[in-house]
Design an enzyme around this catalytic site. Structure first.
Site, PDB file in Angstrom:
ATOM      1  N   ASP A  10      27.462  31.189  -3.099  1.00 57.63           N
ATOM      2  CA  ASP A  10      28.319  32.514  -2.810  1.00 57.63           C
ATOM      3  C   ASP A  10      29.707  32.306  -2.483  1.00 57.63           C
ATOM      4  O   ASP A  10      30.511  32.726  -2.951  1.00 57.63           O
ATOM      5  CB  ASP A  10      27.486  33.223  -1.744  1.00 57.63           C
ATOM      6  N   GLU A  26      25.753  41.155   4.553  1.00 62.34           N
ATOM      7  CA  GLU A  26      26.530  41.308   3.440  1.00 62.34           C
ATOM      8  C   GLU A  26      26.699  42.844   2.665  1.00 62.34           C
ATOM      9  O   GLU A  26      27.846  42.933   2.432  1.00 62.34           O
ATOM     10  CB  GLU A  26      25.755  40.331   2.270  1.00 62.34           C
ATOM     11  N   ARG A  76      30.720  29.247  12.102  1.00 65.40           N
ATOM     12  CA  ARG A  76      30.263  29.950  13.405  1.00 65.40           C
ATOM     13  C   ARG A  76      30.977  29.646  14.538  1.00 65.40           C
ATOM     14  O   ARG A  76      31.518  30.628  15.322  1.00 65.40           O
ATOM     15  CB  ARG A  76      28.914  29.860  13.314  1.00 65.40           C
ATOM     16  N   GLU A 129      27.858  25.269   8.862  1.00 66.02           N
ATOM     17  CA  GLU A 129      27.274  26.359   9.598  1.00 66.02           C
ATOM     18  C   GLU A 129      28.258  26.016  11.186  1.00 66.02           C
ATOM     19  O   GLU A 129      28.544  26.963  11.787  1.00 66.02           O
ATOM     20  CB  GLU A 129      25.945  26.219  10.116  1.00 66.02           C
TER      21      GLU A 129
END
Length: 629
Positions: free
Chosen positions: A359, A528, A219, A215
């Site tokens: 993913d 998405e 980010r 994360e």
């Protein structure tokens, strides 16, 4: 509708012979050689006499014809006169000179159509510019709510008017939103966010404790690196003059990533630990000892670019070790389980899915290869091979159709390849259509790729699947009462059905195809689907993707906007009015609104053949692409 005039554009497109004038000799020869003419004219002496007179007259005309030159004509006429010779050849040439070719003339209907197309183009562009401004206004509204109630916190709680640190306390919303503000040209917000980064972020990095490697990288590191390039660093685009010097973003990213490297150096294998303590640069595994496959393989774009612009290869070396190691592990048609052990370096469990924890592994196989110039720089072809094999596996093992209306979707294998198929599809899976389209054309338009004969049969298959899945992802929105998608959907198949769990929009054609269970009905403002709409529009140039995106944006405005500032997640998208959660995720500013803005923009703003977007929508330049532009 009136009939077109004889000389129309239709004639030009069909056959230009209509405007090709025959020479005089061809006219005479054709007449003389036609049997009927010969029979009628040469069968009598009068006919023969007339033919002789005609030939004699023509001969006289050829020898005596002149074109008078007007007195007082300019230099051009005088030049022509001085070229005349005594043998009369100029006069002869002028006589034989072809008549000028008639230009095609448009019929009134065709003129009106062409004028209408130009007018429609202008109107259409104006429409999308206005809608782009609507998205920019939404971003400003979200930012002002965050700035007022939560500046410096990771996330805004827009209903209770305070901030919360759920991502390590590094001001994640500030950094996630920064490059969106740069792209939108919002200089005041760029100045606010940039000043906060310069004045506070380095101090937080040195004092904070536990953060998640994945994360924090996607980010914060990704946001800083993108801001560095877009503000002019590394010879970048320099879309803004506001905020600190680009070097501030680079040095802050290095400071943070140096501490994150402990996740790699502390692990006994190339697979990094999931958690880092920033203040003492230490790392440890998650409580169960495992890392997510997607998390360990979704760091390489950022680490590679940091090595490139800093000149220090250590970041790229550590990041690429992960993918090189995964290359050696066993797979089933390119598909891998969603967990991997840093201690053993082996996959753990059998769960196969392209939703959470799986993913972005597949996304980065392609994007790291593209970042390195699609094989033009270094030996990265194995990444493309792994990606293509995995997409075959997706088509063979995970792609199914719903009943009764045949929506194409991607399911899961929770018990592995020998277990039962689950028709469950996370909203997160809607990243896949964009990735498939990007992999097929390498970011150029479909039209150009076809014209240059660059698409293989497999590329065309992937592009077709991308378009089908994008349709499904949009219908996950359209099937609900709010027009917003749930976090998870199930699909009605021959083997699976559940009554009483539709999306609430009874007028939808697909109301019986999509099943939304009570615990899956929340919406987190995820990006998405609009990400794939953006990529599919750029590649296919089909305006329906823009229209779908606008419908989604309108639903966000109608149901998630908070009057006092910010936007909020929802508990249940199948009821109106929906119950609101008290949370604005950082990715709403960093991804969702950015992709919507770019969907409505011209194709030369962050072009897909010059940038790859990390999994948090931070654009990173493709190696060598900017220099060639």
């Amino acid at each position: 509708m009136s009939n077109p005039l004889p000389y129309s554009m239709k004639d030009v497109h069909y056959d230009n012979a209509k405007f090709r004038h025959r020479s005089f000799s061809k006219v005479i020869n054709q007449a003389l050689l036609t049997r009927k003419i010969k029979r009628d004219c040469l069968s009598c002496s009068t006919g023969k006499f007339l033919v002789l007179v005609l030939v004699f007259g023509l001969g006289c005309l050829m020898l005596t014809h002149t074109s008078p030159v007007p007195s007082g004509s300019g230099g051009l006429a005088n030049d022509r006169t001085t070229d005349n010779t005594d043998d009369g050849s100029p006069r002869f040439n002028r006589f034989w000179r072809r008549a000028p070719r008639l230009p095609p003339r448009l019929s009134p209907d065709e003129k009106g159509t062409q004028s209408g197309l130009n007018h429609d183009h202008v109107n259409s562009r104006s429409k999308w510019i206005a809608r782009q401004q609507n998205v920019k206004d939404a971003f400003v509204h979200a930012w002002l709510g965050y700035k007022k109630y939560a500046m410096g916190s990771d996330e805004l709680m827009p209903l209770s008017h305070h901030g919360v640190d759920g991502l390590g306390g590094l001001g994640a919303t500030v950094v996630d939103a920064l490059d969106t503000a740069i792209i939108m040209g919002l200089d005041d917000i760029v100045a606010d966010a940039g000043s906060w980064v310069e004045g506070h972020l380095s101090e937080k990095i040195s004092q904070k404790g536990h953060v998640n490697l994945f994360e924090t990288t996607i980010r914060v590191v990704g946001g800083l690196l993108s801001a560095y390039h877009l503000s002019g660093g590394d010879g970048g685009m320099r879309l803004t003059n506001k905020g600190p010097k680009p070097l501030v973003y680079l040095e802050t990213a290095r400071n943070l990533t140096d501490r994150l490297l402990s996740a790699f150096t502390s692990s006994p294998t190339p697979i990094p630990y999931s958690d880092v303590v920033l203040r003492d640069s230490s790392a440890h595994p998650a409580p169960d000892g495992l890392s997510s496959t997607s998390e360990v393989s979704t760091l390489q774009l950022e680490f590679n670019y940091l090595s490139m612009i800093s000149g220090d290869k250590k970041y790229s070396i550590e990041g690429m070790k992960v993918l090189e190691h995964i290359k050696t592990l066993p797979k089933e048609q390119g598909l891998v389980p969603i967990y991997i052990s840093p201690r053993s370096g082996e996959f753990s469990g059998e769960n196969i899915r392209l939703g959470s924890r799986g993913d972005s592994y597949y996304e980065y196989l392609l994007k790291v290869w593209l970042q390195q110039g699609a094989g033009h720089h270094g030996n990265f072809s194995y990444l493309h091979d792994m990606y293509m094999e995995a997409m075959k596996g997706v088509r063979n093992l995970l792609v199914k159709k719903s009943v009764p209306n045949g929506l194409v979707f991607v399911g899961e294998l929770p018990s592995g390849f020998k277990g039962a198929f689950s028709p469950k599809m996370d909203h997160l899976v809607c990243f896949l259509p964009g990735t498939l389209a990007l992999g097929a054309t390498r970011g150029m338009t479909k039209e150009r790729a076809i014209k240059e004969n660059l698409l293989t049969f497999e590329d065309l298959e992937n592009l077709k699947l991308a378009e089908e899945l994008t349709h499904t992802c949009f219908e996950m929105y359209a099937v609900t009462s709010t027009g917003l998608a749930p976090e998870i959907a199930y699909f009605h198949t021959q083997e699976f059905s559940e009554d009483g769990h539709d999306g609430g929009n009874k007028s939808s054609k697909y109301v019986n195809d999509i099943i939304i269970k009570p615990l899956d009905r929340h919406n987190l403002l995820r990006p998405e689907t609009v990400e794939s709409l953006f990529v599919l529009y750029r590649i296919t140039e089909d305006p329906k993707y823009r229209e779908w995106g606008w419908q989604i944006f309108e639903a966000f405005e109608r149901y998630t906007k908070v009057d006092s500032g910010g936007y909020t997640s929802l508990d249940d998208v199948t009821t109106v009015p929906p119950h609101r959660r008290d949370k604005m995720e950082t990715f709403f500013l960093g991804e969702t609104l950015k992709y919507l803005y770019l969907l409505f923009s011209d194709a030369d703003l962050i072009p897909l053949d010059k940038f790859v977007f990390n999994t948090e929508a931070h654009p990173i330049p493709i190696k060598g692409a900017m220099a060639s532009s």
